[in-house]
Design an enzyme around this catalytic site. Structure first.
Site, PDB file in Angstrom:
ATOM      1  N   LYS A 156     -11.881  -7.578   6.265  1.00  0.00           N
ATOM      2  CA  LYS A 156     -11.261  -6.690   7.246  1.00  0.00           C
ATOM      3  C   LYS A 156     -12.141  -5.488   7.507  1.00  0.00           C
ATOM      4  O   LYS A 156     -12.594  -4.889   6.538  1.00  0.00           O
ATOM      5  CB  LYS A 156      -9.926  -6.228   6.671  1.00  0.00           C
ATOM      6  CG  LYS A 156      -9.158  -5.311   7.554  1.00  0.00           C
ATOM      7  CD  LYS A 156      -7.951  -4.791   6.836  1.00  0.00           C
ATOM      8  CE  LYS A 156      -7.384  -3.672   7.678  1.00  0.00           C
ATOM      9  NZ  LYS A 156      -6.430  -2.895   6.980  1.00  0.00           N
TER      10      LYS A 156
ATOM     11  N   LYS B 105     -12.342  -4.856   2.221  1.00  0.00           N
ATOM     12  CA  LYS B 105     -11.774  -3.994   3.253  1.00  0.00           C
ATOM     13  C   LYS B 105     -12.677  -2.780   3.405  1.00  0.00           C
ATOM     14  O   LYS B 105     -12.865  -2.009   2.465  1.00  0.00           O
ATOM     15  CB  LYS B 105     -10.363  -3.568   2.850  1.00  0.00           C
ATOM     16  CG  LYS B 105      -9.721  -2.621   3.848  1.00  0.00           C
ATOM     17  CD  LYS B 105      -8.293  -2.290   3.450  1.00  0.00           C
ATOM     18  CE  LYS B 105      -7.702  -1.282   4.413  1.00  0.00           C
ATOM     19  NZ  LYS B 105      -6.333  -0.903   4.036  1.00  0.00           N
TER      20      LYS B 105
ATOM     21  N   ARG C 117      -3.296   3.675  12.534  1.00  0.00           N
ATOM     22  CA  ARG C 117      -2.804   4.880  11.852  1.00  0.00           C
ATOM     23  C   ARG C 117      -1.815   5.635  12.722  1.00  0.00           C
ATOM     24  O   ARG C 117      -0.955   6.339  12.216  1.00  0.00           O
ATOM     25  CB  ARG C 117      -3.979   5.734  11.400  1.00  0.00           C
ATOM     26  CG  ARG C 117      -4.722   5.012  10.285  1.00  0.00           C
ATOM     27  CD  ARG C 117      -5.919   5.756   9.753  1.00  0.00           C
ATOM     28  NE  ARG C 117      -6.655   4.885   8.836  1.00  0.00           N
ATOM     29  CZ  ARG C 117      -7.834   5.191   8.306  1.00  0.00           C
ATOM     30  NH1 ARG C 117      -8.398   6.344   8.597  1.00  0.00           N
ATOM     31  NH2 ARG C 117      -8.435   4.341   7.494  1.00  0.00           N
TER      32      ARG C 117
ATOM     33  N   CYS D 137       0.865  -1.180   0.000  1.00  0.00           N
ATOM     34  CA  CYS D 137       0.000   0.000   0.000  1.00  0.00           C
ATOM     35  C   CYS D 137       0.894   1.219   0.000  1.00  0.00           C
ATOM     36  O   CYS D 137       2.095   1.117   0.281  1.00  0.00           O
ATOM     37  CB  CYS D 137      -0.892   0.009   1.240  1.00  0.00           C
ATOM     38  SG  CYS D 137      -2.248   1.211   1.102  1.00  0.00           S
TER      39      CYS D 137
ATOM     40  N   TYR E 210      -2.858  -9.040  16.330  1.00  0.00           N
ATOM     41  CA  TYR E 210      -1.834  -8.544  17.253  1.00  0.00           C
ATOM     42  C   TYR E 210      -1.817  -9.370  18.531  1.00  0.00           C
ATOM     43  O   TYR E 210      -0.921  -9.236  19.346  1.00  0.00           O
ATOM     44  CB  TYR E 210      -2.089  -7.061  17.564  1.00  0.00           C
ATOM     45  CG  TYR E 210      -2.164  -6.214  16.311  1.00  0.00           C
ATOM     46  CD1 TYR E 210      -1.008  -5.746  15.693  1.00  0.00           C
ATOM     47  CD2 TYR E 210      -3.391  -5.919  15.713  1.00  0.00           C
ATOM     48  CE1 TYR E 210      -1.068  -4.997  14.529  1.00  0.00           C
ATOM     49  CE2 TYR E 210      -3.470  -5.170  14.552  1.00  0.00           C
ATOM     50  CZ  TYR E 210      -2.309  -4.710  13.957  1.00  0.00           C
ATOM     51  OH  TYR E 210      -2.378  -3.983  12.799  1.00  0.00           O
TER      52      TYR E 210
ATOM     53  N   CYS F 242      -0.101   4.234   1.710  1.00  0.00           N
ATOM     54  CA  CYS F 242      -0.464   5.231   2.735  1.00  0.00           C
ATOM     55  C   CYS F 242       0.624   5.479   3.771  1.00  0.00           C
ATOM     56  O   CYS F 242       0.706   6.561   4.332  1.00  0.00           O
ATOM     57  CB  CYS F 242      -1.789   4.869   3.406  1.00  0.00           C
ATOM     58  SG  CYS F 242      -1.753   3.319   4.296  1.00  0.00           S
TER      59      CYS F 242
ATOM     60  N   GLU G 206     -16.504  -7.886  -4.695  1.00  0.00           N
ATOM     61  CA  GLU G 206     -15.070  -7.587  -4.554  1.00  0.00           C
ATOM     62  C   GLU G 206     -14.254  -8.886  -4.557  1.00  0.00           C
ATOM     63  O   GLU G 206     -13.208  -8.982  -5.195  1.00  0.00           O
ATOM     64  CB  GLU G 206     -14.792  -6.834  -3.244  1.00  0.00           C
ATOM     65  CG  GLU G 206     -15.106  -5.349  -3.273  1.00  0.00           C
ATOM     66  CD  GLU G 206     -14.015  -4.530  -3.952  1.00  0.00           C
ATOM     67  OE1 GLU G 206     -13.075  -5.119  -4.513  1.00  0.00           O
ATOM     68  OE2 GLU G 206     -14.113  -3.295  -3.932  1.00  0.00           O
TER      69      GLU G 206
END
Ligand code: PBG
Length: 332
Positions: free
Chosen positions: A256, A203, A213, A120, A321, A122, A241
């Site tokens: 997600k 997503k 973020r 990605c 995580y 970003c 999708e």
């Protein structure tokens, strides 16, 4: 004959009866642990909104991944925090970029660890969007928009760089139309036709990405991601999708976030001919951590309940995580 009383409790009273009759089981081989890699040496920078998660420099990343491997986690997912950002996210597809260097180091020190690279822009763009920016096309006052097709070449370049640096799988998450096809053909053109793609197919534009973020320093500097990520109320669109990504060559499809989208996950798992992944995202992790810190919820118990629910809803692979904590709990 009166209606018999069905004794559902017979198989609930003994722990082994419960163990034996369990319909859903978790295994460490389902887990993928995400990591954030940053510049420097010897660094472990805690992410305030994600207790227990750190931004790691390449050397400490190798150390931490070795521990995870030792604990039975076989796969990791890498996100990069570059030294500098620009309008086109060039550190993302530079062969000297942070993720490329991390992949090389990991491949060298831990050759049997399965390396997945998130693809990605970003984290690498100064505006924080997942693609490059140009003039928007909507009527009315001038707008800025993420340009789809010009972004595809950059994502494809990024995927090739990561594959050549040692990634075993690439995972495009930018939600640009045609990203899987662009990446597949770029990999094939480089002789990397055996390298699989796990696509972030469904997503959603979710508030649950907030802590990520902060961890990845990738918040959009203007606007939001609703112009490319999916609208949360939609489920038919998720199936489309998935179908499109399969047509384009995805080997694994992802839903997600996970928890607020278990219905989507179930629908995708019921119809997908390929393995399905679910991303138990940052906000889901942090919510539980925060409540546990206050003593409001039993963290260990909830980690297992949540991951089991994601599995029960149809996930073959769970990105989480909580991977290490769950691995420990599974060891008993
Ligand atoms: C990059 C990306 C994001 C996540 C994974 N890849 C953030 C976003 O779309 O804003 C979120 C992961 C998480 O919240 O744990 N596009």
């Amino acid at each position: 004959m009166p209606f018999p009383l069905h004794r559902m409790r017979r198989l609930r009273s003994h722990p082994w009866a419960r163990e034996m009759t369990r319909e859903t089981r978790l295994h460490k081989s389902m887990f993928v642990e995400p990591f954030f890699v940053t510049e420097g040496k010897g660094r472990r920078v805690p992410v305030p909104s994600m207790p227990g998660v750190c931004q790691l420099s390449v050397d400490t990343l190798v150390e931490e991944c070795a521990i995870s491997r030792e604990m039975g986690i076989g796969a990791v997912l890498l996100f990069g925090l570059p030294e500098t950002k620009d309008g086109v996210g060039s550190e993302g597809y530079s062969p000297k970029g942070i993720v490329a260097r991390a992949l090389e180091a990991l491949k060298e020190s831990l050759p049997d660890l399965y390396l997945i690279a998130d693809v990605c822009l970003c984290e690498y763009t100064d505006h924080g969007h997942c693609g490059i920016i140009g003039a928007g096309r909507s009527a009315g006052p001038a707008t800025k928009d993420v340009l789809n097709d010009p972004t595809l070449d950059l994502l494809a370049k990024e995927a090739v760089v990561y594959a050549e640096a040692g990634a075993d799988m690439v995972a495009p998450s930018a939600m640009m139309d045609g990203q899987v096809r662009a990446i597949r053909s770029a990999l094939d053109a480089k002789g990397l036709e055996t390298l699989p793609i796990m696509s972030y197919a469904a997503k959603y534009a979710s508030g649950f990405y907030g802590p990520f973020r902060e961890a990845a320093q990738s918040a959009p500097q203007f606007g939001d991601r609703r112009g490319y990520q999916m609208d949360p109320p939609n489920v038919r669109e998720a199936l489309r999708e998935v179908a499109l990504d399969l047509e384009e060559g995805a080997d694994v499809v992802m839903v997600k976030p996970a928890l607020a989208y278990l219905d989507v996950l179930r629908r995708v798992a019921d119809s997908s001919p390929v393995p399905v992944a679910a991303y138990n995202v940052s906000g889901e992790y942090s919510m539980l951590k925060a409540a546990a810190e206050r003593g409001w919820l039993d963290e260990n118990r909830l980690v297992m309940e949540i991951l089991t629910a994601i599995r029960r809803a149809g996930a073959d692979i769970i990105l989480t995580y909580h991977a290490r904590q769950a691995a420990k709990l599974l060891d008993g």
